[in-house]
Design an enzyme around this catalytic site. Sequence first.
Site, mmCIF file in Angstrom:
data_model
loop_
_atom_site.group_PDB
_atom_site.id
_atom_site.type_symbol
_atom_site.label_atom_id
_atom_site.label_comp_id
_atom_site.label_asym_id
_atom_site.label_seq_id
_atom_site.Cartn_x
_atom_site.Cartn_y
_atom_site.Cartn_z
ATOM 1 N N ASP A 181 54.622 42.403 59.012
ATOM 2 C CA ASP A 181 56.084 42.405 58.939
ATOM 3 C C ASP A 181 56.633 41.168 58.237
ATOM 4 O OD1 ASP A 181 56.824 44.805 60.776
ATOM 5 O OD2 ASP A 181 58.710 43.714 60.398
ATOM 6 N N SER A 218 64.753 62.425 59.347
ATOM 7 C CA SER A 218 64.254 61.775 60.550
ATOM 8 C C SER A 218 63.207 62.692 61.161
ATOM 9 C CB SER A 218 65.417 61.568 61.531
ATOM 10 O OG SER A 218 64.935 61.177 62.791
ATOM 11 N N ARG A 219 62.452 62.176 62.136
ATOM 12 C CA ARG A 219 61.548 63.054 62.863
ATOM 13 C C ARG A 219 62.328 63.950 63.818
ATOM 14 N NH1 ARG A 219 58.446 58.713 65.758
ATOM 15 N NH2 ARG A 219 60.599 58.002 65.704
ATOM 16 N N HIS A 272 53.717 54.764 56.384
ATOM 17 C CA HIS A 272 53.997 54.665 54.946
ATOM 18 C C HIS A 272 53.066 55.564 54.131
ATOM 19 C CE1 HIS A 272 56.097 50.434 55.219
ATOM 20 N NE2 HIS A 272 56.720 51.368 55.894
ATOM 21 N N ARG A 284 54.466 45.017 68.564
ATOM 22 C CA ARG A 284 53.364 44.752 69.487
ATOM 23 C C ARG A 284 52.322 45.872 69.488
ATOM 24 N NH1 ARG A 284 54.909 41.283 73.900
ATOM 25 N NH2 ARG A 284 52.889 41.767 74.820
ATOM 26 N N LYS A 329 57.797 47.380 52.697
ATOM 27 C CA LYS A 329 56.678 46.479 52.940
ATOM 28 C C LYS A 329 56.399 46.458 54.429
ATOM 29 C CE LYS A 329 58.281 43.527 55.004
ATOM 30 N NZ LYS A 329 59.004 43.466 56.318
#
Length: 334
Positions: A184, A42-43, A85, A173, A103
């Site tokens: 998405d 994770s970050r 990605h 958004r 994706k």
Amino acid sequence: MTAVHDGDGTTRWGVLATGGIAATFTGDVQAMAGAEVVAVASRSEPSAKAFADRFGIPRAYGDWAGLVADPDVDIVYVATPHSAHRAAAGLALEAGKPVLCEKAFTLNAREAGELVALAGERGLFLMEAMWMYCSPVVRRMTELIADGAIGEVRTVQADFGLQGPFAPEHRLRDPALGGGALLDLGVYPVSFAQLILGEPDRVQADALLSPEGVDLNTGMLLGWDSGATALLSCSVTARTASTATVTGTAGRIELPSGFFHPDAFVLHREGRDPERHTVESPLTGMQHEAAEVSRCLRAGEKESPLVPLAGSLAVMRTLDAVRERVGVRYPVDN
Ligand SMILES: NC(=O)c1ccc[n+]([C@@H]2O[C@H](COP(=O)([O-])OP(=O)(O)OC[C@H]3O[C@@H](n4cnc5c(N)ncnc54)[C@H](OP(=O)(O)O)[C@@H]3O)[C@@H](O)[C@H]2O)c1
């Protein structure tokens, strides 16, 4: 190298990111034979630890570098928003790890081309997580179409819409995160049409844009020189039927709601009773794509014939063309 743990043949996954789809994928992989999740990144360290505790994963990294350097990880699954990605998959490939990347493959075709080139240079496996292409039901459908069950395909219809509204701070958004319905959700109808008809010769589109400049409700008309067409839509403002129909000169195939992970489809041949087709499989959900990745790694294949990189690149070109038509630009576009 695309070495797979040669002890017991188990594919050892490293999951990069800790959001919604990372959790779904991890649960599916842990429920199948011949695969395990050995590490998560994770970050932030607390998120990695919380995810590892939740799923009983042995190692948790508070940065991506630790995961991609982990010698026990056979393959990295990239489950960040689309905007990361390119960076995450690139980091893994640079570190010598094969990659399965969610994706939409990347934000645009340029980024996708960079990843494909990098995997090629390094001789590493790379695949977009287009799990629809690994569905045995979808594969059965394409076999029947190739065998001429519905004649020559003339038109494809498909849609995917979720009920909104999504809050302005949601990733859907945010242009910087590749927000909007298209990347998405629209990626499924487009990938479905291109699975059957290949890359279109013409792309038309219209969309409702948000105040932030991402697409909220999008219609697409794809055209092929053969005369075939595809009428596709996606939305983050309304729950559409999310079905698909492929119509040919001798019949049609209808996929039910959730067409991108179907349990069955119905084949209507001209002048005959409808035929319902199912495929028995012990695998469910994302296990089909995880199994295909394991198969490729064991066989030393650098890409999956079910989800070829040329197909992912062609889908990204279509998504770029749709965005150009409707006026959606991301900061990374040049
Ligand atoms: N195959 C499918 O059926 C399916 C379904 C849903 C989504 N997806 C795809 O999976 C990806 C993630 O979707 P999701 O619904 O899981 O999103 P999500 O719930 O928002 O999770 C994304 C995760 O990525 C990390 N992240 C968030 N912002 C980031 C940023 N700016 N840079 C780098 N990492 C960031 C976070 O993990 P950390 O805090 O741990 O870093 C976050 O939990 C998207 O590309 C989406 O299209 C696929």
